[in-house]
Design an enzyme around this catalytic site. Structure first.
Site, PDB file in Angstrom:
ATOM      1  N   GLU A   1       4.741  -5.142   7.120  1.00  0.00           N
ATOM      2  CA  GLU A   1       4.028  -4.038   7.790  1.00  0.00           C
ATOM      3  C   GLU A   1       4.518  -3.810   9.222  1.00  0.00           C
ATOM      4  O   GLU A   1       4.522  -2.690   9.723  1.00  0.00           O
ATOM      5  CB  GLU A   1       2.518  -4.322   7.804  1.00  0.00           C
ATOM      6  CG  GLU A   1       1.847  -4.220   6.439  1.00  0.00           C
ATOM      7  CD  GLU A   1       1.820  -5.519   5.657  1.00  0.00           C
ATOM      8  OE1 GLU A   1       2.613  -6.444   5.955  1.00  0.00           O
ATOM      9  OE2 GLU A   1       0.976  -5.613   4.728  1.00  0.00           O
TER      10      GLU A   1
ATOM     11  N   ALA B   1       0.870  -1.181   0.000  1.00  0.00           N
ATOM     12  CA  ALA B   1       0.000   0.000   0.000  1.00  0.00           C
ATOM     13  C   ALA B   1       0.903   1.226   0.000  1.00  0.00           C
ATOM     14  O   ALA B   1       2.072   1.149   0.385  1.00  0.00           O
ATOM     15  CB  ALA B   1      -0.883  -0.016   1.235  1.00  0.00           C
TER      16      ALA B   1
ATOM     17  N   GLY C   1       0.603  -5.004   0.947  1.00  0.00           N
ATOM     18  CA  GLY C   1      -0.594  -5.079   0.107  1.00  0.00           C
ATOM     19  C   GLY C   1      -0.315  -5.733  -1.236  1.00  0.00           C
ATOM     20  O   GLY C   1      -1.209  -6.326  -1.839  1.00  0.00           O
TER      21      GLY C   1
ATOM     22  N   GLU D   1      -0.605  -9.298  -0.640  1.00  0.00           N
ATOM     23  CA  GLU D   1      -2.032  -9.587  -0.407  1.00  0.00           C
ATOM     24  C   GLU D   1      -2.814  -9.613  -1.722  1.00  0.00           C
ATOM     25  O   GLU D   1      -3.661 -10.489  -1.932  1.00  0.00           O
ATOM     26  CB  GLU D   1      -2.626  -8.549   0.556  1.00  0.00           C
ATOM     27  CG  GLU D   1      -2.055  -8.701   1.969  1.00  0.00           C
ATOM     28  CD  GLU D   1      -2.462  -7.577   2.893  1.00  0.00           C
ATOM     29  OE1 GLU D   1      -2.337  -6.394   2.512  1.00  0.00           O
ATOM     30  OE2 GLU D   1      -2.904  -7.864   4.023  1.00  0.00           O
TER      31      GLU D   1
HETATM   32  N1  CO8 Z   1       4.610   3.211  -0.590  1.00  0.00           N
HETATM   33  C1  CO8 Z   1       5.006   4.390  -1.124  1.00  0.00           C
HETATM   34  N2  CO8 Z   1       6.149   4.541  -1.802  1.00  0.00           N
HETATM   35  C2  CO8 Z   1       6.936   3.455  -1.953  1.00  0.00           C
HETATM   36  C3  CO8 Z   1       6.584   2.212  -1.418  1.00  0.00           C
HETATM   37  C4  CO8 Z   1       5.369   2.102  -0.712  1.00  0.00           C
HETATM   38  N3  CO8 Z   1       4.925   0.935  -0.223  1.00  0.00           N
HETATM   39  N4  CO8 Z   1       7.577   1.320  -1.710  1.00  0.00           N
HETATM   40  C5  CO8 Z   1       8.497   2.005  -2.417  1.00  0.00           C
HETATM   41  N5  CO8 Z   1       8.120   3.288  -2.550  1.00  0.00           N
HETATM   42  C6  CO8 Z   1       8.840   4.378  -3.235  1.00  0.00           C
HETATM   43  C7  CO8 Z   1      10.017   4.861  -2.427  1.00  0.00           C
HETATM   44  O1  CO8 Z   1       9.605   5.785  -1.454  1.00  0.00           O
HETATM   45  C8  CO8 Z   1      10.879   5.457  -3.501  1.00  0.00           C
HETATM   46  O2  CO8 Z   1      10.352   6.713  -3.831  1.00  0.00           O
HETATM   47  P1  CO8 Z   1      11.325   8.013  -3.949  1.00  0.00           P
HETATM   48  O3  CO8 Z   1      12.212   7.700  -5.124  1.00  0.00           O
HETATM   49  O4  CO8 Z   1      10.381   9.144  -4.210  1.00  0.00           O
HETATM   50  O5  CO8 Z   1      12.083   8.102  -2.675  1.00  0.00           O
HETATM   51  C9  CO8 Z   1      10.648   4.542  -4.694  1.00  0.00           C
HETATM   52  O6  CO8 Z   1       9.431   3.872  -4.432  1.00  0.00           O
HETATM   53  C10 CO8 Z   1      11.735   3.502  -4.865  1.00  0.00           C
HETATM   54  O7  CO8 Z   1      11.862   2.808  -3.642  1.00  0.00           O
HETATM   55  P2  CO8 Z   1      13.276   2.580  -2.900  1.00  0.00           P
HETATM   56  O8  CO8 Z   1      14.220   3.700  -3.217  1.00  0.00           O
HETATM   57  O9  CO8 Z   1      13.006   2.284  -1.478  1.00  0.00           O
HETATM   58  O10 CO8 Z   1      13.786   1.262  -3.677  1.00  0.00           O
HETATM   59  P3  CO8 Z   1      14.770   0.141  -3.135  1.00  0.00           P
HETATM   60  O11 CO8 Z   1      15.101  -0.710  -4.291  1.00  0.00           O
HETATM   61  O12 CO8 Z   1      15.895   0.768  -2.382  1.00  0.00           O
HETATM   62  O13 CO8 Z   1      13.916  -0.693  -2.055  1.00  0.00           O
HETATM   63  C11 CO8 Z   1      11.959  -1.870  -1.256  1.00  0.00           C
HETATM   64  C12 CO8 Z   1      12.819  -1.464  -2.476  1.00  0.00           C
HETATM   65  C13 CO8 Z   1      12.746  -2.830  -0.371  1.00  0.00           C
HETATM   66  C14 CO8 Z   1      10.722  -2.562  -1.796  1.00  0.00           C
HETATM   67  C15 CO8 Z   1      11.572  -0.597  -0.453  1.00  0.00           C
HETATM   68  O14 CO8 Z   1      11.043   0.373  -1.352  1.00  0.00           O
HETATM   69  C16 CO8 Z   1      10.558  -0.829   0.611  1.00  0.00           C
HETATM   70  O15 CO8 Z   1      10.890  -1.350   1.660  1.00  0.00           O
HETATM   71  N6  CO8 Z   1       9.286  -0.432   0.360  1.00  0.00           N
HETATM   72  C17 CO8 Z   1       8.240  -0.541   1.356  1.00  0.00           C
HETATM   73  C18 CO8 Z   1       7.809  -1.971   1.537  1.00  0.00           C
HETATM   74  C19 CO8 Z   1       6.713  -2.054   2.586  1.00  0.00           C
HETATM   75  O16 CO8 Z   1       6.920  -1.779   3.747  1.00  0.00           O
HETATM   76  N7  CO8 Z   1       5.522  -2.453   2.143  1.00  0.00           N
HETATM   77  C20 CO8 Z   1       4.375  -2.565   3.012  1.00  0.00           C
HETATM   78  C21 CO8 Z   1       3.586  -1.300   2.932  1.00  0.00           C
HETATM   79  S1  CO8 Z   1       2.310  -1.274   4.123  1.00  0.00           S
HETATM   80  C22 CO8 Z   1       1.085  -2.162   3.432  1.00  0.00           C
HETATM   81  O17 CO8 Z   1       1.127  -2.653   2.334  1.00  0.00           O
HETATM   82  C23 CO8 Z   1      -0.087  -2.296   4.321  1.00  0.00           C
HETATM   83  C24 CO8 Z   1      -1.177  -2.988   3.628  1.00  0.00           C
HETATM   84  C25 CO8 Z   1      -2.329  -2.772   4.500  1.00  0.00           C
HETATM   85  C26 CO8 Z   1      -3.527  -2.806   3.672  1.00  0.00           C
HETATM   86  C27 CO8 Z   1      -4.461  -1.940   4.259  1.00  0.00           C
HETATM   87  C28 CO8 Z   1      -5.772  -2.272   3.754  1.00  0.00           C
HETATM   88  C29 CO8 Z   1      -6.849  -2.087   4.774  1.00  0.00           C
END
Ligand code: CO8
Length: 258
Positions: free
Chosen positions: A132, A65, A109, A112
């Site tokens: 998460e 998400a 997400g 999911e």
């Molecule tokens: N949300 C928003 N932006 C994101 C997300 C995300 N989930 N993941 C990556 N991005 C963005 C980064 O902020 C970055 O943007 P910017 O260039 O503007 O800084 C760009 O994408 C590239 O990301 P990274 O530079 O971090 O890329 P890396 O290759 O270094 O890392 C990762 C890749 C490991 C995937 C890293 O981006 C990461 O850890 N992302 C977050 C993963 C995460 O925690 N996901 C869970 C999110 S919470 C969720 O899904 C809750 C679901 C609940 C559902 C609710 C329904 C009711």
């Protein structure tokens, strides 16, 4: 109305949806979920489409998400909007089969959404996880439930409590994905599989999907009884007659989708 965050194509009898928010690793913002729901509505209504493939990029199926969109919300925001479940569940109500073709990150997400599809084909660089917990929340769209059913309590609990990611090999070993293919063959393989399904009898495919899904919702004896009723009902279709006649006559069946 067009789409902002996804690409939508028709490949023979398959609807192809590509998540297309590359700068955010396909983070699932509200607009993307809205796009996805509308695309599924259109594909469901299109008689020429028999199956759907949902995919992302080679780097990310979806990294979860949208954390930036979520971060400022408070309890009343998410509770009153039923955030964000309402939109995502459209995938689970789609009657046509949906294959997730997953390369790269399928996190939070994203994992999911992949699990809401009917099955997952993984590229060899696929990584699955429910991280998460590391950002102060928990899975909110079925992660604690579906992952546990796919891979069992021990692995699901470890992944949800630590945020550990699972690579494609482990995901296949654990039953999360149906198989692994090289990344450069992922899309063509998923499309070929979807086309194979789309080339079968439409009503019988829907019935088979309904029955497998039933196994998640009920006891074994109820599920077997349900399956038997649906099995019996296949004998009311023209396609059951055609399929069995074609076998006996050593020819390909011509499905009427009736
Ligand atoms: N949300 C928003 N932006 C994101 C997300 C995300 N989930 N993941 C990556 N991005 C963005 C980064 O902020 C970055 O943007 P910017 O260039 O503007 O800084 C760009 O994408 C590239 O990301 P990274 O530079 O971090 O890329 P890396 O290759 O270094 O890392 C990762 C890749 C490991 C995937 C890293 O981006 C990461 O850890 N992302 C977050 C993963 C995460 O925690 N996901 C869970 C999110 S919470 C969720 O899904 C809750 C679901 C609940 C559902 C609710 C329904 C009711």
């Amino acid at each position: 109305m067009g789409y902002e965050y996804i690409l939508v194509e028709k490949k023979e009898s398959v609807g192809l949806i590509t998540l297309n928010r590359p700068k955010a690793l396909n983070a699932l913002c509200a607009g993307l979920i809205d796009d996805l729901g509308r695309a599924l509505d259109d594909m469901e209504a299109d008689d020429d489409i028999g199956a759907v493939v949902l995919t992302g990029s080679e780097k990310a199926f979806a990294a979860g998400a949208d954390i930036k969109e979520m971060s400022e919300k408070d309890f009343m925001d998410v509770y009153l909007q039923d955030f964000i479940t309402k939109g995502w569940e459209r995938i689970t109500t789609c009657r046509k089969p949906i294959i997730a073709a997953v390369a790269g990150y399928a996190l939070g997400g994203g994992c999911e959404v992949a699990m809401m599809c009917d099955f997952i084909i993984a590229g060899e660089n696929a990584k699955f996880g429910q991280p998460e917990i590391t950002i102060g929340t928990i899975p909110g769209s079925g992660g604690t439930q579906r992952l546990t059913r796919f891979v069992g309590k021990s692995k699901a609990m470890e992944m949800c409590l630590t945020g550990r990611l699972m690579d494609a090999e482990e995901a296949e070993r654990s039953g999360l994905v149906s198989r692994i293919v090289p990344n450069d063959e992922l899309l063509s393989d998923a499309l070929k599989t979807a086309q194979q399904i789309a080339g079968l009898s439409r009503p019988i495919v829907l019935m088979a999907k309904e029955c497998v899904n039933r196994s998640y919702e009920t006891t074994l004896s109820e599920g077997v009884r349900y399956e038997r009723r649906v099995f019996h009902s296949t004998f009311a279709t023209e396609d059951q007659k055609e399929g069995m006649a074609a076998f006996a006559e050593k020819r390909q069946p011509k499905w009427k989708n009736r």
